[in-house]
Design an enzyme around this catalytic site. Structure first.
Site, PDB file in Angstrom:
ATOM      1  N   LYS A  71       0.853  -1.202   0.000  1.00  0.00           N
ATOM      2  CA  LYS A  71       0.000   0.000   0.000  1.00  0.00           C
ATOM      3  C   LYS A  71       0.880   1.240   0.000  1.00  0.00           C
ATOM      4  O   LYS A  71       1.943   1.259   0.645  1.00  0.00           O
ATOM      5  CB  LYS A  71      -0.891  -0.040   1.238  1.00  0.00           C
ATOM      6  CG  LYS A  71      -1.951   1.067   1.321  1.00  0.00           C
ATOM      7  CD  LYS A  71      -2.844   0.845   2.529  1.00  0.00           C
ATOM      8  CE  LYS A  71      -3.910   1.933   2.627  1.00  0.00           C
ATOM      9  NZ  LYS A  71      -4.770   1.758   3.803  1.00  0.00           N
ATOM     10  N   SER A 146      -9.563   2.142   3.020  1.00  0.00           N
ATOM     11  CA  SER A 146      -8.680   2.850   2.138  1.00  0.00           C
ATOM     12  C   SER A 146      -7.720   1.922   1.370  1.00  0.00           C
ATOM     13  O   SER A 146      -7.068   2.381   0.435  1.00  0.00           O
ATOM     14  CB  SER A 146      -7.856   3.874   2.901  1.00  0.00           C
ATOM     15  OG  SER A 146      -7.142   3.252   3.919  1.00  0.00           O
ATOM     16  N   SER A 170      -9.874  -0.182   7.203  1.00  0.00           N
ATOM     17  CA  SER A 170      -9.309  -0.034   5.870  1.00  0.00           C
ATOM     18  C   SER A 170      -8.646  -1.258   5.267  1.00  0.00           C
ATOM     19  O   SER A 170      -8.279  -1.217   4.101  1.00  0.00           O
ATOM     20  CB  SER A 170      -8.292   1.111   5.871  1.00  0.00           C
ATOM     21  OG  SER A 170      -8.980   2.332   6.011  1.00  0.00           O
TER      22      SER A 170
END
Lengths: 478, 98, 479
Positions: A71, A146, A170
């Site tokens: 990420k 996210s 997330s």
């Protein structure tokens, strides 16, 4: 020819160990897949075309040769790390996050950076400065956020493993909406050093994978004490693969009544209820429990998290790194213009909300109050875990919604975190695993929580459920 | 729950953000809605409750020893600098004092 | 200045602790190196970096707090102080707000006049320092060096107990002495390891309420603190006398123009939005460790001065001068171990030695005369090998050449002439050549002997034993 990109890490590892497969072969397969699919999904913000140079000579690593996508809020030395924000455009950290060091030491091959909501502010991957990632099951829908890029990439077989971060859901929410596995460890189980902070008392890094076994493999590598993180606990890390046993006999499964409320999609509710039945049939004991302060979780979170975020994001000012406006007339002008141009709307909204709740006159009513309610929420779980060993809930109230559906109404976006948020507030480990599909073939996720540092029970329950169902074997048509 | 535009502007300055008329209006409304929702917390009596700043109750006294570790190379320190002069970061003029 | 008004001063001192590494990371705290060469992701505030507390900084803080008679908290935590400035890498400082390390202490300050005043310490807490900002002349930009960012700082805040600029000066001197004894900071205002800000207000004598407080910053030496507070007192009184309002503000001391200047900063009141630092866990103070530190505290200046008075029979003034700096006190005691005449020793140390230190701008260690060598010199005077006057010159030579007294005296032939016959000879010569002075003396002008003594000294290159010269001259002059 078996599609290597569609296999799991443990399947690939078996082949590598038998020497019937080389890591570069896996990468070739993967890169072909990415080339064919990512223009539709847009999970990647950076693809490391030289990933093969990262293949270790030493073959003894626990994740030797296995590709992993990171990420974009986790620092990888020398690689652009932007948190999907313009304000960090071009930033190349001169250091690796601790989890990255550990992955590299175990031979994992880093293939690039995944798209995300800007600074992890979001539940849909729509606030990214690069544009939204698409849900592989329906490209008109969000993948969740996210860690939307990480989840979508795993679901679409564009990576074997992925790392995400979880502050209010997330990792778990996008895993649920994309039909993959996502685990948020106990707060303090995994080092946060090198994770670009959103809310320091809530953030954790965790794996997003195709099945529970892969999540255990990743957790074995990334977990454990780090002297660079004061909040990382010095406790031994068990071998989580030993928890991958099919046995839930006698396991007490708590079902909180507050989580089955108006507003949950009926198909989601039905799927969760069926999943609970599966566990019951496998010998688990289902216990009704109550978590009375559940209704306050979103409010509590939306004070604590933005407050910490507003302070964590103050450093993005154009002085040392990232974007800086060129035409500022003095220092304050530079700060203001850099931040106003560099941050997106959701980031600004959270910074304003956070700054407000910490400011003089409001601190007691907001921040302090929220931290007190947080204590009550944690107490709810302490009490519940006297009666059960794991807690089971839906991960999200609905399957994936459409792109643009909730962007005009921030509050409704925040409310979609309702089931995942409490685990962060209480610091508990939690996992989302596929448990069904809607009529429209959209994935539904089962959310399981356990006691602090009891990822072992979490893995056992999740593995047992997974191995007695086959939702995790379904793939989107791409 | 109202949050007036003057407050939004003041909070924006504290956060080193500037908002145009439209944005100030928009954020006022959105923040008001969020804060109204958050007001739910007043339903709970927390007079006798201690705040949770750290969710790990047993984690205390984490120290490091006072021993030297290697620092970054100066070139790495400045490698991302938008503006620099020699070994120093360069910023528009500050009027001394805080 | 009328005594119609009372001055009320509170001082905030920031000290850099002399640990090997910074407060929250392993970078070196060494002063004056290449810019930005002692930095890392943590002290630079790079995204993703996290702080971990330096144990030694923590223990040093407790040491200081105990030496200042403070109470130590049971649980301490750190807080974020949020504001924007380019020398602050994260745009927040890790500091302590509502649960500081210690509180409620005091320092007893002895003024030059001998009176003692207790200045109460409100709190002592630990925080991190900011980087250094430089403003090249005539340019539109500033430059930042983060070597200093993250250094451990102790903030010592007094109650508004100080009532004059002189008292402020005395407090700072006393504080510095205590800190140097603890060996936790070199307390050097020039190097920036000790900084001082003041809060000053005035009120009509006898009034209980405090007047409007003005903060004064940018005072870079104890002397400037005193000067700045003098000026500011005068400025405030002038305003009060003219019935004008004193504005609550921050003013900077201008050491060139010798005035305080208002900082025309934006009308933004500082809202630091303190909240507990989530990246650091709380610290529970182990009472046993506190007691161990307390027991291990060195003898502090006041106690040492009292002991010097009792044990060595020194005057209060002399004792205070010697104990004002730990190295000087150590030096004295080492000499005193080998030399019994403490008064003579004190006079030399506080006299000629102090003068040389001042003239050369060095401290006692840098001066380079070992205690046993000073004692050697003094013993030569006692043994009549050299006169007191010669000894002063020998001392200078000892400092310049690092040689011992006896080596210098013999190589330069400076030995005192104490041979009666030799002196007799010279005296007779001088008397013969200076009939007029002899007659003046015999005629009642007793001071003429001084001239004659001088002539004898001149003829013997100052080496004649002065007491003996006097005696022999008087004998010849018929007394």
């Amino acid at each position: 020819m078996e599609k290597l990109y569609s296999l799991t890490a443990h399947e690939l590892k078996e082949k590598i160990d038998k020497s019937s497969l080389s890591p570069s072969g896996i990468l070739d397969s993967l890169f072909e897949r990415i080339a064919s699919v990512d223009k539709k999904i847009k999970a990647f913000v950076y693809l490391n075309k030289n990933a093969s140079s990262g293949i270790e000579k030493n073959r003894s690593g626990k994740l030797y040769g296995i590709p992993i996508l990171i990420k974009d809020n986790i620092c990888v030395k020398g690689e652009e790390t932007t948190c999907a924000s313009r304000i960090l455009a071009g930033f190349k950290p001169p250091y690796d996050a601790t989890v990255i060091k550990r992955l590299k030491a175990e031979g994992a091959v880093l293939i690039g950076k995944a798209n995300m909501d800007e600074f992890a502010f979001g539940s849909s991957c729509e606030t990214s400065c690069y544009g939204p990632t698409r849900n592989p099951w329906d490209a008109e829908r969000i993948p969740g956020g996210s860690s939307g890029g990480s989840a979508a990439a795993v679901a679409s077989d564009q990576t074997i493993l992925a790392l995400g971060s979880d502050t209010g859901g997330s990792i778990r929410q996008p895993a649920s909406l994309c039909g993959v596995v996502g685990l948020k460890p106990t707060y303090g189980r995994v080092s946060r050093y090198g994770l670009i902070a959103f809310a320091s008392s809530l953030d954790q890094i965790g794996p997003i994978t195709k099945d529970v076994t892969d999540a255990a493999l990743v957790m074995n590598v990334i977990s454990g004490y780090d002297e660079m993180d004061s909040t990382c606990v010095d406790m031994p890390v068990p071998d989580y693969t030993k928890s991958l046993v099919k046995d839930v006999k006698g396991l007490r499964v708590g079902v909180p009544k507050e989580y089955f409320i108006e507003g949950i999609d009926s198909e989601v509710e039905a799927s969760i209820r069926r999943s609970i039945d599966v566990l019951r049939d496998l010998g688990a004991k289902i216990v009704d429990i109550t978590l009375p302060h559940t209704q306050y979780a979103v409010s509590t979170y939306y004070i604590v998290a933005p407050a910490e975020a507003s302070s964590n994001l103050a450093r993005f000012d154009g002085v040392q790194y990232g974007f800086r406006v060129q035409d500022a007339k003095d220092l304050i002008d530079m700060y203001i213009k850099t931040r106003s141009k560099g941050f997106g709307n959701e980031a600004k909204r959270r910074i304003l909300l956070g700054t407000y709740s910490l400011s003089t006159g409001y601190y007691d009513a907001y921040y302090l109050k929220a931290q007190k309610v947080r204590t009550k929420i944690k107490e709810d779980f302490d009490n519940a875990f006297k009666l059960c060993d794991i807690i089971v809930t839906p991960t999200t109230p609905t399957p994936a919604f459409r792109i643009g559906e909730k962007t005009k109404d921030p509050l409704s976006m925040y409310l979609s975190d309702i089931f995942t948020i409490s685990a962060n507030l209480a610091g508990l480990p939690a996992i989302s695993i596929p448990c069904g599909f809607s009529k429209d073939s959209l994935p539904i996720g089962l959310h399981i929580l356990a006691r602090p540092f009891d990822e072992e029970t979490l893995f056992r329950a999740a593995y047992t459920f997974e191995q007695n169902t086959d939702h995790h074997k379904r793939k989107p048509a791409l | 729950m109202q949050i007036d535009k003057k407050t939004v502007t003041k909070v924006a300055l504290l956060s080193r953000l500037e908002l145009d008329e439209k944005e100030t209006e928009l954020y006022s409304t959105q923040l008001a809605a969020i804060l109204s929702y958050i007001d739910k917390l007043n339903e709970i009596d927390t007079k006798e409750v201690l705040p949770t700043s750290h969710v790990l109750p047993n984690l205390k006294n984490v120290f490091r020893k006072d021993s030297l570790k290697s620092s970054l190379d100066v070139s790495d320190v400045l490698s991302n600098a938008p503006s620099k002069e020699g070994d120093l970061f360069k910023v528009p003029q500050v009027i001394e004092g805080k | 200045m009328t005594s119609k008004y009372e001055t009320v001063i509170g001082l905030e001192v920031h000290l850099q602790l002399e640990t090997e590494t910074k407060a929250f990371c392993g970078c070196s705290t060494e002063f004056g190196k290449r810019p930005n060469s002692h930095t890392c992701p943590v002290c630079l505030g790079f995204p993703g970096a996290l702080p971990v507390l330096n144990e030694k900084a923590f223990l040093y803080s407790i040491k200081v707090a105990l030496a200042l008679n403070c109470k130590i908290q049971d649980i301490i935590k750190f807080d974020r102080k949020n504001y924007y400035y380019p020398d602050l890498p994260k745009n927040f400082q890790i500091s302590q707000f509502d649960m500081p390390l210690s509180y409620d202490g005091f320092v007893d300050v002895i003024s030059a006049g001998g009176t003692s005043k207790r200045v109460h310490i409100k709190r002592v807490h630990l925080e991190e320092d900011a980087g250094k900002l430089m403003h090249p002349a005539k340019s539109s930009f500033s430059l930042v060096d983060f070597n200093r960012a993250g250094m451990p700082l102790l903030e010592v805040v007094t109650e508004p107990d100080i009532n004059s600029p002189e008292e402020a000066y005395d407090y700072l001197t006393a504080l510095k002495a205590i800190l140097q004894y603890l060996r936790v900071s070199d307390c050097d205002m020039e190097k920036g390891s000790l900084r001082c800000d003041a809060n000053i207000s005035i009120r009509k004598a006898g009034e209980k309420e405090l007047g409007v407080k003005v903060e004064v910053k940018n005072m870079n030496s104890f002397r400037w603190v005193r000067e700045a507070l003098h000026y500011e007192t005068g400025r405030q009184i002038a305003l009060a006398e003219a019935s004008e309002r004193i504005v609550q503000e921050t003013r900077l001391w201008d050491a060139e123009k010798l005035v305080t200047i208002s900082m025309r900063s934006k009308e933004e009141a500082h809202d630091y939005r303190y909240f507990p630092e989530p990246d650091l866990v709380p610290f529970i103070i182990d009472r046993k460790i506190v007691e161990d530190i307390r027991k291990a505290l060195p003898e502090l200046p006041e106690a040492r001065a009292n002991r010097f008075i009792k044990e060595h029979g020194l005057s209060e003034y002399d004792a205070r001068v010697l104990t004002g700096q730990i190295d000087l006190a150590d030096y004295f005691e080492e000499c005193a171990g080998e030399y019994a005449n403490k008064k003579t020793l004190t006079n030399w140390i506080n006299g000629d030695i102090a003068a040389e230190m001042n003239a050369r701008s060095v401290n006692i260690l840098e001066l380079g005369i070992k205690p046993k060598d000073l004692v050697g010199l003094l013993k030569m005077i006692d043994g009549q090998s050299i006169s007191g006057k010669t000894a002063k010159d020998v001392l200078v030579e000892m400092i310049d050449t690092k040689k011992r007294a006896d080596e210098i005296v013999s190589s330069k032939g400076l030995s005192q002439i104490s041979d009666k016959d030799k002196i007799e000879e010279v005296v007779r010569e001088v008397l013969a050549k200076n009939e007029r002075s002899v007659n003046d003396y015999k005629g009642g002008k007793k001071t003429a002997i001084t001239f004659l003594v001088g002539q004898v000294m001149k003829q013997t290159q100052g080496k004649a034993n002065p007491a003996m010269v006097n005696e022999i001259l008087k004998k010849h002059l018929g007394e």
